[in-house]
Design a protein around this motif. Structure first.
Motif, PDB file in Angstrom:
ATOM      1  N   ASN A 145       0.849  -1.189   0.000  1.00  0.00           N
ATOM      2  CA  ASN A 145       0.000   0.000   0.000  1.00  0.00           C
ATOM      3  C   ASN A 145       0.886   1.241   0.000  1.00  0.00           C
ATOM      4  OD1 ASN A 145      -2.396   1.414  -0.029  1.00  0.00           O
ATOM      5  ND2 ASN A 145      -2.588   1.477   2.201  1.00  0.00           N
ATOM      6  N   ILE A 146       0.381   2.313  -0.616  1.00  0.00           N
ATOM      7  CA  ILE A 146       1.082   3.599  -0.633  1.00  0.00           C
ATOM      8  C   ILE A 146       0.134   4.658  -0.090  1.00  0.00           C
ATOM      9  CG2 ILE A 146       2.235   5.336  -2.045  1.00  0.00           C
ATOM     10  CD1 ILE A 146       2.939   3.170  -4.033  1.00  0.00           C
ATOM     11  N   VAL A 147       0.581   5.381   0.919  1.00  0.00           N
ATOM     12  CA  VAL A 147      -0.260   6.381   1.575  1.00  0.00           C
ATOM     13  C   VAL A 147       0.476   7.714   1.576  1.00  0.00           C
ATOM     14  CG1 VAL A 147      -1.435   7.034   3.716  1.00  0.00           C
ATOM     15  CG2 VAL A 147      -1.344   4.627   3.026  1.00  0.00           C
ATOM     16  N   PHE A 148      -0.270   8.801   1.284  1.00  0.00           N
ATOM     17  CA  PHE A 148       0.263  10.162   1.361  1.00  0.00           C
ATOM     18  C   PHE A 148      -0.445  10.884   2.498  1.00  0.00           C
ATOM     19  CE2 PHE A 148       0.052   9.009  -3.221  1.00  0.00           C
ATOM     20  CZ  PHE A 148       1.404   8.762  -3.395  1.00  0.00           C
ATOM     21  N   GLU A 149       0.329  11.586   3.287  1.00  0.00           N
ATOM     22  CA  GLU A 149      -0.261  12.271   4.441  1.00  0.00           C
ATOM     23  C   GLU A 149       0.375  13.643   4.604  1.00  0.00           C
ATOM     24  OE1 GLU A 149      -0.197  11.555   9.225  1.00  0.00           O
ATOM     25  OE2 GLU A 149      -0.837   9.857   7.991  1.00  0.00           O
ATOM     26  N   GLY A 150      -0.487  14.661   4.719  1.00  0.00           N
ATOM     27  CA  GLY A 150      -0.012  16.019   4.968  1.00  0.00           C
ATOM     28  C   GLY A 150       0.283  16.829   3.727  1.00  0.00           C
ATOM     29  N   ASN A 151       0.004  16.296   2.535  1.00  0.00           N
ATOM     30  CA  ASN A 151       0.293  17.029   1.302  1.00  0.00           C
ATOM     31  C   ASN A 151      -0.895  17.878   0.902  1.00  0.00           C
ATOM     32  OD1 ASN A 151      -0.766  14.259   0.865  1.00  0.00           O
ATOM     33  ND2 ASN A 151      -0.935  14.914  -1.261  1.00  0.00           N
ATOM     34  N   ASP A 152      -0.659  19.166   0.713  1.00  0.00           N
ATOM     35  CA  ASP A 152      -1.690  20.100   0.254  1.00  0.00           C
ATOM     36  C   ASP A 152      -1.347  20.677  -1.110  1.00  0.00           C
ATOM     37  OD1 ASP A 152      -3.293  19.804   2.520  1.00  0.00           O
ATOM     38  OD2 ASP A 152      -2.119  21.276   3.640  1.00  0.00           O
ATOM     39  N   ASP A 153      -0.078  21.056  -1.295  1.00  0.00           N
ATOM     40  CA  ASP A 153       0.312  21.693  -2.550  1.00  0.00           C
ATOM     41  C   ASP A 153       0.506  20.686  -3.680  1.00  0.00           C
ATOM     42  OD1 ASP A 153       0.504  24.591  -2.340  1.00  0.00           O
ATOM     43  OD2 ASP A 153       1.933  24.200  -0.741  1.00  0.00           O
ATOM     44  N   ILE A 154       0.733  19.435  -3.347  1.00  0.00           N
ATOM     45  CA  ILE A 154       0.891  18.400  -4.366  1.00  0.00           C
ATOM     46  C   ILE A 154      -0.281  17.431  -4.243  1.00  0.00           C
ATOM     47  CG2 ILE A 154       2.413  16.680  -5.384  1.00  0.00           C
ATOM     48  CD1 ILE A 154       4.730  17.887  -3.978  1.00  0.00           C
ATOM     49  N   LYS A 155      -0.984  17.209  -5.341  1.00  0.00           N
ATOM     50  CA  LYS A 155      -2.122  16.307  -5.320  1.00  0.00           C
ATOM     51  C   LYS A 155      -1.647  14.858  -5.281  1.00  0.00           C
ATOM     52  CE  LYS A 155      -4.793  19.524  -8.152  1.00  0.00           C
ATOM     53  NZ  LYS A 155      -5.493  19.720  -9.439  1.00  0.00           N
ATOM     54  N   ASP A 156      -2.516  13.996  -4.747  1.00  0.00           N
ATOM     55  CA  ASP A 156      -2.191  12.573  -4.692  1.00  0.00           C
ATOM     56  C   ASP A 156      -1.896  12.022  -6.080  1.00  0.00           C
ATOM     57  OD1 ASP A 156      -2.631  12.792  -2.020  1.00  0.00           O
ATOM     58  OD2 ASP A 156      -4.373  11.458  -1.928  1.00  0.00           O
ATOM     59  N   GLU A 157      -2.661  12.483  -7.087  1.00  0.00           N
ATOM     60  CA  GLU A 157      -2.457  11.962  -8.440  1.00  0.00           C
ATOM     61  C   GLU A 157      -1.070  12.321  -8.963  1.00  0.00           C
ATOM     62  OE1 GLU A 157      -4.942  13.786  -7.448  1.00  0.00           O
ATOM     63  OE2 GLU A 157      -6.682  12.441  -7.509  1.00  0.00           O
ATOM     64  N   GLN A 158      -0.591  13.547  -8.647  1.00  0.00           N
ATOM     65  CA  GLN A 158       0.740  13.947  -9.093  1.00  0.00           C
ATOM     66  C   GLN A 158       1.821  13.114  -8.404  1.00  0.00           C
ATOM     67  OE1 GLN A 158       0.008  18.168  -8.064  1.00  0.00           O
ATOM     68  NE2 GLN A 158       0.643  18.648 -10.168  1.00  0.00           N
ATOM     69  N   LEU A 159       1.634  12.869  -7.106  1.00  0.00           N
ATOM     70  CA  LEU A 159       2.602  12.060  -6.378  1.00  0.00           C
ATOM     71  C   LEU A 159       2.631  10.639  -6.914  1.00  0.00           C
ATOM     72  CD1 LEU A 159       1.862  13.316  -2.754  1.00  0.00           C
ATOM     73  CD2 LEU A 159       3.961  13.691  -4.046  1.00  0.00           C
ATOM     74  N   GLN A 160       1.433  10.095  -7.182  1.00  0.00           N
ATOM     75  CA  GLN A 160       1.355   8.740  -7.698  1.00  0.00           C
ATOM     76  C   GLN A 160       2.079   8.626  -9.035  1.00  0.00           C
ATOM     77  OE1 GLN A 160      -0.419   6.344  -5.706  1.00  0.00           O
ATOM     78  NE2 GLN A 160       0.850   5.016  -6.981  1.00  0.00           N
ATOM     79  N   GLU A 161       1.888   9.623  -9.890  1.00  0.00           N
ATOM     80  CA  GLU A 161       2.544   9.621 -11.192  1.00  0.00           C
ATOM     81  C   GLU A 161       4.055   9.697 -11.043  1.00  0.00           C
ATOM     82  OE1 GLU A 161       2.555  12.212 -15.367  1.00  0.00           O
ATOM     83  OE2 GLU A 161       1.171  12.718 -13.735  1.00  0.00           O
ATOM     84  N   SER A 162       4.510  10.534 -10.089  1.00  0.00           N
ATOM     85  CA  SER A 162       5.944  10.666  -9.870  1.00  0.00           C
ATOM     86  C   SER A 162       6.540   9.351  -9.378  1.00  0.00           C
ATOM     87  CB  SER A 162       6.213  11.782  -8.860  1.00  0.00           C
ATOM     88  OG  SER A 162       7.596  11.872  -8.550  1.00  0.00           O
ATOM     89  N   LEU A 163       5.859   8.680  -8.474  1.00  0.00           N
ATOM     90  CA  LEU A 163       6.363   7.404  -7.963  1.00  0.00           C
ATOM     91  C   LEU A 163       6.388   6.343  -9.059  1.00  0.00           C
ATOM     92  CD1 LEU A 163       4.665   7.188  -4.435  1.00  0.00           C
ATOM     93  CD2 LEU A 163       7.002   7.845  -4.983  1.00  0.00           C
ATOM     94  N   GLU A 164       5.365   6.323  -9.894  1.00  0.00           N
ATOM     95  CA  GLU A 164       5.330   5.325 -10.960  1.00  0.00           C
ATOM     96  C   GLU A 164       6.457   5.543 -11.958  1.00  0.00           C
ATOM     97  OE1 GLU A 164       1.493   5.204 -12.706  1.00  0.00           O
ATOM     98  OE2 GLU A 164       0.545   4.231 -10.975  1.00  0.00           O
ATOM     99  N   ASN A 165       6.824   6.810 -12.165  1.00  0.00           N
ATOM    100  CA  ASN A 165       7.959   7.080 -13.041  1.00  0.00           C
ATOM    101  C   ASN A 165       9.259   6.531 -12.469  1.00  0.00           C
ATOM    102  OD1 ASN A 165       6.326   8.408 -14.888  1.00  0.00           O
ATOM    103  ND2 ASN A 165       6.683  10.427 -13.991  1.00  0.00           N
ATOM    104  N   SER A 166       9.299   6.361 -11.144  1.00  0.00           N
ATOM    105  CA  SER A 166      10.457   5.763 -10.474  1.00  0.00           C
ATOM    106  C   SER A 166      10.238   4.280 -10.211  1.00  0.00           C
ATOM    107  CB  SER A 166      10.741   6.494  -9.146  1.00  0.00           C
ATOM    108  OG  SER A 166      11.010   7.853  -9.365  1.00  0.00           O
ATOM    109  N   ASN A 167       9.214   3.697 -10.839  1.00  0.00           N
ATOM    110  CA  ASN A 167       8.880   2.278 -10.718  1.00  0.00           C
ATOM    111  C   ASN A 167       8.474   1.911  -9.293  1.00  0.00           C
ATOM    112  OD1 ASN A 167       8.484  -0.095 -12.177  1.00  0.00           O
ATOM    113  ND2 ASN A 167      10.412  -0.972 -11.449  1.00  0.00           N
TER     114      ASN A 167
END
Length: 823
Positions: A98-120
């Motif tokens: 599981n991947i959880v994001f907590e405390g992020n306001d300026d970066i959306k979950d979708e953007q973070l998810q995309e960034s992580l997927e780019n890093s596999n």
């Protein structure tokens, strides 16, 4: 079995593996892999560049370890020798559960998810711990770029059973650093305040300027530097430059000081403009239309415009990738510059295929009908832009983008790939309800603008409320022919009670059948023709309003004056529409206009005409168009023509215009704005001996006014709306929720009302005062807040408003709610 701890190779610097040293090589008789859990033995052996019978040496061991690590399945590798058996002991990388994001306001979950997927880094894949630190640092760099220097990002890995882990990214964003001061050093021609006005970053902004950006952002500063550079170069300062930029931070990391050192230089005039290169025979035309002329001040914006204009013009003829370069030759002696525009059109580009992606409901054929760029023809940027615009105007499209992709191995062909995002294209309703105004209501209906993905509009609606029972079937095929000719029709039946609708008391039964056909003039203009047959039965419930009695008397049976009247009509109409909106629902730019003229044919029982116009104009205030201004205008006029048995025809009062409610004048009850029904009572003085009434002078008559509106034959409505981002909702919801601050104004009046006939008569006690219902200046106005939501049940409108200008008898409402298409 205990292995001999003989090192076969040195420990690799990049890994955590250990290796027992050996002083001699050996031939592998067998291979044993230990520690496998998720990876199958067969799969693991495929990563080993060693087989039975191979001679082991230091080089082969190095290859083996590198190969195992490059598979991305293992985080630890140890190799041992047990006799002539090669033993490979591994520890698998844990699987991300599981991947959880907590405390992020300026970066959306979708953007973070995309960034992580780019890093596999994704759920179900092995976790490479070596990239965690780089991800943390990359996210910190992002926060630093937007001025949040106290931000921190921590990756927390929690082990789970069966070699699984939970990955949590914990954000502590903190507050963004505010710009304390911006200093511009070296400017003498333009004052600091003049340059500050050009910048998006601001400091010391007043509290009411909520659009100001006072947070430091590196990207915004870079944009401001380009803006200032363009400001100078657009005014002749060809050699202006920003020599250096310093950004200093307060010790608390909550304040930023920005200093820019500039060199202004001197102004230059254009001495000559020359076009060179392959201009494809358009030399004379381009020389006449480009704005650059000798003797004028150097202007970088005009140069950029000229380059874009030439590129787009050549793009009309299939030269989609031209190169237009402006070469300046500076003469320092007289401060002039010669501009040489070098043009290389490149090859003419053809479109091989037009592809669509993202459409799960709408068929490709429907989308292709709205695309002007044809396969096998020249690639044309104007045609692509107009195709995108037409697709975006479809009410069932939320987003539309396109890109051109070169065909591999071919230098003169491209594929055009359209990517669309669909949205709900219809509504279904079924239910039972009760309200103070509508009483018991039953309804069931379906409206679909994209029926079964065909692009056809089909509607079936059956409803009953206190004021109306109706059944209606509608159909429209916008592409009945390949040329874009539309064909539609409708069949409807209704029973209507005006008293419960908000207008004067009358009852009607109507059934109608109609058809219409539309022709495209061009991609934004359209004209359509329609013909509708209607049969109406009308009863007045003995109300005897002066304005309606004249119409009733044309058809009333003198032997039974209270009997219902009925009439038939054939209504012919012609409609012109123009649409340049950027979207079908919730547009933010462009405009739409519509004008229609309808008239009953001379063989109809009633002869009248109506002219109706409607226009909307959107003006974006910001680049992302989340702030826009909407200007609205609606007008209408109708009247009778000809006469029947010497009686002049008038507009049937059932065709009157009304106002009030969500889509006309918010802040007023539905359909209550406009002229009131007027009843005139003749006063009886006494009776003769024979019982015949002796009437007073008509000037002594009394009048009474209805509480409900009669409507009028003329209408003018307008308004302004400031469209703002919806509070507490992200930009992703802008296409489904809209918030606006509005001002509405308008009136409905009766040009045939003779005020002088009634102005001196007594008004019955309890009635509102008589007004001149022929006076268009008796306008109403309101202001307030409106929220529109495209819900699963259909469009909903919530309005909070206050009447600013109201007339006696008006029914003002602070809150109104409406379901229906009002956009």
């Amino acid at each position: 079995m205990k292995c001999n701890k003989l090192v076969l190779a040195a420990i690799l610097a990049f890994s955590s593996s250990s290796f027992a040293q050996t002083a001699y090589d050996f031939v592998v008789e067998d291979i044993r892999v230990e520690g496998l859990q998720r990876v199958a033995l067969g799969a693991a052996l495929t990563y080993l560049p060693v087989q039975r019978g191979d001679a082991m040496n230091r080089f082969r061991i190095t290859q083996l370890i590198r190969s195992l690590y490059s598979s991305t399945h293992f985080e630890k590798v140890e190799i041992y020798r047990d006799g002539n058996i090669l033993v490979v002991e591994v520890a698998e990388r844990p699987t991300i559960s599981n991947i959880v994001f907590e405390g992020n306001d300026d970066i959306k979950d979708e953007q973070l998810q995309e960034s992580l997927e780019n890093s596999n880094i994704r759920i179900g894949e092995p976790l490479d711990r070596t990239v965690i630190t780089s991800i943390e640092n990359g996210l910190k760099d992002f926060f630093y770029s937007i001025g949040k220097y106290n931000a921190d990002v921590s990756a927390i890995v929690t082990p789970l059973p069966r070699n699984r882990v939970d990955l949590k990214l914990l954000f502590e964003e903190g507050d963004a650093a505010k710009i304390q001061q911006i200093n511009i050093v070296g400017n003498e021609i333009f004052e600091d305040d003049e340059l500050y006005k050009q910048m998006e970053l601001q400091f010391d902004a007043p509290w009411w300027d909520f659009l100001s950006e006072t947070r430091y952002q590196q990207q915004t500063l870079s944009g401001d530097m380009e803006t200032i550079t363009s400001y100078y170069k657009d005014r002749g300062y060809l050699q202006f430059s920003i020599d250096s930029t310093q950004v200093a931070m307060t010790p608390e990391k909550d304040g930023i000081y920005v200093t820019m050192n500039v060199s202004e230089g001197e102004q230059y005039n254009i001495s000559e403009v020359e076009l060179v290169g392959d201009l494809l025979g358009f030399e004379n035309f381009l020389a006449q239309v480009i704005p650059l002329e000798s003797g004028e001040l150097y202007n970088q914006a005009e140069i950029t415009y000229t380059e874009d204009f030439i590129s787009k013009y050549l793009g009309r003829f299939g030269y989609a990738y031209p190169t237009v370069t402006t070469i300046p030759e500076i003469n320092e002696d007289d401060k002039t510059v010669k501009l040489t525009l070098s043009v290389d059109p490149g090859k003419r580009i053809y479109v091989r295929r037009v592809n669509f992606a993202g459409n799960t409901v709408t068929s490709d054929a429907v989308l292709r009908q709205n695309v002007n760029q044809m396969e096998g023809t020249w690639l044309s940027e104007p045609l692509l832009d107009s195709s995108k615009a037409q697709l975006s105007r479809l009410t069932y499209m939320e987003e539309v983008e396109y890109e051109t992709v070169r065909v591999p191995g071919v230098d003169d062909k491209v594929d055009v790939d359209f990517t669309v995002k669909e949205q709900a294209s219809g509504s279904f309703n079924a239910g039972i309800g009760y309200g103070d105004a509508t009483k018991l209501s039953l309804q069931a209906g379906i409206q679909q603008d994209n029926f079964l993905g065909t692009g056809k509009r089909v509607g079936l609606n059956i409803s009953t409320v206190s004021y109306q029972k109706q059944a209606q079937i509608t159909y429209l095929d916008p592409f009945f022919t390949i040329d874009g000719i539309s064909l539609g029709g409708s069949v409807a039946y209704s029973e209507f009670d005006g008293g419960d609708f908000g207008v004067i008391q009358y009852n009607s039964k109507r059934w109608s059948v109609g058809a219409n056909v539309g022709y495209p003039i061009n991609e934004v203009n359209r004209i359509s023709f329609g013909l509708t047959y209607s049969s109406v039965e009308l009863s007045d419930d003995n109300t005897n309003y002066v304005q309606t009695r004249r119409f009733y008397d044309q058809f009333a049976d003198q032997t039974d004056p209270d009997a219902p009247i009925d009439y038939d009509s054939f209504l012919a109409s012609v409609t012109w529409s123009r649409n340049t909106l950027n979207r079908g629902l919730f547009p933010t730019a462009g405009s739409s206009q519509r004008a229609s003229f309808s008239v009953t044919t001379p063989n109809s029982d009633v002869n009248y005409f109506k002219l109706v116009g409607d226009g909307k104009w959107y003006f974006p205030l910001t680049r992302n168009q989340r702030w826009s201004v909407l200007a609205r205008l609606r007008f209408g006029y109708g009247n009778g023509y000809g006469d029947t048995d010497g009686v002049e025809q008038i507009l049937p009062f059932t065709e009157n215009f009304t106002a009030g409610g969500a889509d006309t004048l918010r802040g007023f009850e539905n359909n209550t704005v406009g002229p009131r029904g007027l009843v005139r009572f003749s006063s009886v003085l006494t009776t003769s001996p024979t019982g015949v009434p002796i009437l007073r002078d008509p000037s002594q008559d009394t009048i009474a006014l209805s509480q409900r509106s009669l409507g009028g034959n003329a209408m003018a409505l307008g308004g302004l709306e400031l469209i703002v981002p919806t509070p507490f909702l992200e930009a992703d919801f802008d296409n489904s929720v809209r918030t606006s601050i509005f001002f509405d104004v308008g009136n409905v009046w009766d040009t045939e009302f003779d005020f002088e006939t009634y102005e001196n008569l007594n008004v019955q006690q309890g009635s509102d005062g008589l007004q001149d219902y022929s006076d268009w200046k008796l306008y109403r106005s309101s202001a307030g807040l409106s929220v529109q939501w495209i819900s699963p049940m259909g469009p909903m409108v919530f309005s909070f408003s206050r009447a600013l200008k109201e007339r006696e008898g008006d029914d003002a409402r602070f809150f109104t709610f409406n379901i229906g298409s009002t956009f």
